[in-house]
Design a protein around this motif. Structure first.
Motif, PDB file in Angstrom:
ATOM      1  N   UNK A   6      -0.293   0.504  -0.801  1.00  0.00           N
ATOM      2  CA  UNK A   6      -0.139  -0.726  -1.462  1.00  0.00           C
ATOM      3  C   UNK A   6      -0.742  -2.125  -1.099  1.00  0.00           C
ATOM      4  N   UNK A   7      -1.273  -2.087   0.106  1.00  0.00           N
ATOM      5  CA  UNK A   7      -1.816  -3.399   0.644  1.00  0.00           C
ATOM      6  C   UNK A   7      -2.806  -3.070   1.875  1.00  0.00           C
ATOM      7  N   UNK A  40      -7.183  -1.217  -6.572  1.00  0.00           N
ATOM      8  CA  UNK A  40      -6.187  -0.440  -5.891  1.00  0.00           C
ATOM      9  C   UNK A  40      -5.302  -1.310  -5.047  1.00  0.00           C
ATOM     10  N   UNK A  41      -5.290  -1.401  -3.645  1.00  0.00           N
ATOM     11  CA  UNK A  41      -4.131  -2.335  -2.806  1.00  0.00           C
ATOM     12  C   UNK A  41      -4.403  -3.703  -2.888  1.00  0.00           C
ATOM     13  N   UNK A  42      -3.413  -4.318  -2.620  1.00  0.00           N
ATOM     14  CA  UNK A  42      -3.273  -5.936  -2.447  1.00  0.00           C
ATOM     15  C   UNK A  42      -4.049  -6.167  -1.332  1.00  0.00           C
ATOM     16  N   UNK A  43      -4.820  -7.257  -1.315  1.00  0.00           N
ATOM     17  CA  UNK A  43      -5.689  -7.873  -0.225  1.00  0.00           C
ATOM     18  C   UNK A  43      -5.146  -8.891   0.659  1.00  0.00           C
ATOM     19  N   UNK A  98       8.778   2.300   0.918  1.00  0.00           N
ATOM     20  CA  UNK A  98       8.122   3.723   0.796  1.00  0.00           C
ATOM     21  C   UNK A  98       6.667   3.886   0.536  1.00  0.00           C
ATOM     22  N   UNK A  99       5.924   2.756   0.684  1.00  0.00           N
ATOM     23  CA  UNK A  99       4.373   2.785   0.356  1.00  0.00           C
ATOM     24  C   UNK A  99       3.810   2.650   1.754  1.00  0.00           C
ATOM     25  N   UNK A 100       2.388   2.582   1.821  1.00  0.00           N
ATOM     26  CA  UNK A 100       1.561   2.365   3.064  1.00  0.00           C
ATOM     27  C   UNK A 100       0.955   1.024   3.296  1.00  0.00           C
TER      28      UNK A 100
END
Length: 367
Positions: free
Chosen positions: A280-281, A307-310, A345-347
């Motif tokens: 997620x980040x 994709x993921x937040x920076x 629940x994300x990485x």
């Protein structure tokens, strides 16, 4: 997309704190990141002379004013930052001090060299004094890189293993991996783990002369600490903030920084049994020069553009050197606390590269 689940006995992060250019303590750091507030400022005479006269320093940080007069007469800045950060974490909840001190409480701190300023000042005194031995012996401990870790253990009665790990910008990842090994081998009950770096004229000039002349973030300073312990499903009072899913470290032998980091990231995902879509980040180290560019390209290659937040904090709090990866972990934990519906629940991923050829990453299962 399946959420990440916490396994029994795996290392988890249960508390954290930071001393940064936003101020002292977790709330100051979280608020500063939430506002995306840059902290670069013109420096006063106490920090001069430096190449450009700017930096990201802890505001109004006076060691004796923060920690008191007892035991601080000869304490240098990086030691003061570390001792303050540890105290901030331990004071942030009764449970923190109960499990994070005493027998079995270990300490692992990432550094570059300790305090370059202390080393240079002590050496200068030995060369410019009337006799080489006309130096202040009370300041000699500041010249060795494990001074901050040793002082932290003395101040707070940390009686477990005590380690200082040098690794430049990847140092805090090495400390995190060492913490995992201490817990896995039963050598420690809990570990206070993090990284520390001071702003000083000595460090500013060293970085200036070591740079390749390209654009770089202003130098920052501070210390971020994590409380790491095995997950205990039977302990209903254990506040799990994140699970340490994987730590991968490597060196650049051939092929450049980018391929080495890509290899670390893919190995970490495989070790964690995770897919890129679960991330997620990402918080990058934001290293200056070509290494930082290759770091960004490697993240793009593994996770894609949209994709993921920076969450890279370097543009806000400066290049914090050996403390960078610890601040990146703090940024991920702050994000998870502010966005529970998105992050739970994300990485979260930490990436780090250094001009010395070291690379690394860590995967945190956010809660």
């Amino acid at each position: 997309m399946s959420p990440v689940t916490t396994g029994a006995g795996r290392p988890v992060i249960t508390a954290w704190s930071a001393v940064s250019s936003y101020g002292i303590g977790r709330p100051a750091f979280t608020e500063g990141l939430r506002e995306r507030r840059p902290t670069v400022t013109g420096l006063g005479p106490e920090h001069a002379p430096t190449p450009d006269g700017t930096g990201c320093v802890v505001p109004s940080f006076d060691i004796r004013g923060v920690l008191g007069k007892k035991g601080t007469r000869s304490m240098d800045r990086v030691t003061g930052l570390a001792v303050t950060a540890v105290g901030s974490l331990l004071d942030d909840g009764e449970r923190n001090r109960a499990v994070g001190t005493g027998e079995g409480a270990a300490f692992a701190l990432g550094t570059t060299t300790g305090s370059a300023q202390s080393m240079m000042d002590f050496t200068r005194d030995s060369l410019t004094g009337e006799q080489p031995f006309f130096v202040d012996p009370a300041r000699f401990p500041n010249t060795v890189m494990n001074c901050a870790a040793g002082q932290s253990a003395i101040w707070y009665q940390l009686k477990g293993p005590n380690a200082t790990i040098a690794g430049g910008r990847t140092a805090a990842l090495h400390a995190l991996n060492y913490s995992r090994r201490l817990l896995g081998s039963g050598r420690a009950r809990t570990v206070l783990c993090g990284g520390a770096e001071e702003f000083s004229p000595a460090r500013a000039w060293l970085e200036h002369h070591a740079s390749d002349g390209g654009p770089a973030a202003p130098l920052g300073e501070g210390c971020a600490m994590l409380l790491v312990e095995p997950h205990d499903p039977g302990d209903s009072g254990q506040p799990v903030l994140a699970e340490l899913l994987a730590v991968e470290l490597g060196v650049v032998i051939e092929g450049g920084t980018g391929p080495a980091l890509v290899s670390c990231l893919r190995s970490a995902l495989h070790r964690a049994g995770a897919e890129p879509a679960q991330v997620v980040a990402v918080a990058r180290s934001g290293a200056p020069g070509p290494e930082g560019h290759e770091e960004s390209e490697a993240v793009h290659e593994v996770f894609g553009a949209a994709g993921p937040a920076d969450l890279t904090p370097t543009g806000l709090i400066g290049d914090t050197g050996a403390a960078a990866a610890a601040f990146q972990a703090a940024a991920l934990l702050s994000y998870a606390a502010d966005h529970p519906d998105t992050a739970a629940g994300r990485i979260g991923v930490i990436t780090s590269v250094d001009r010395t050829g070291t690379v690394g990453c860590a995967l945190l299962g956010l809660r």
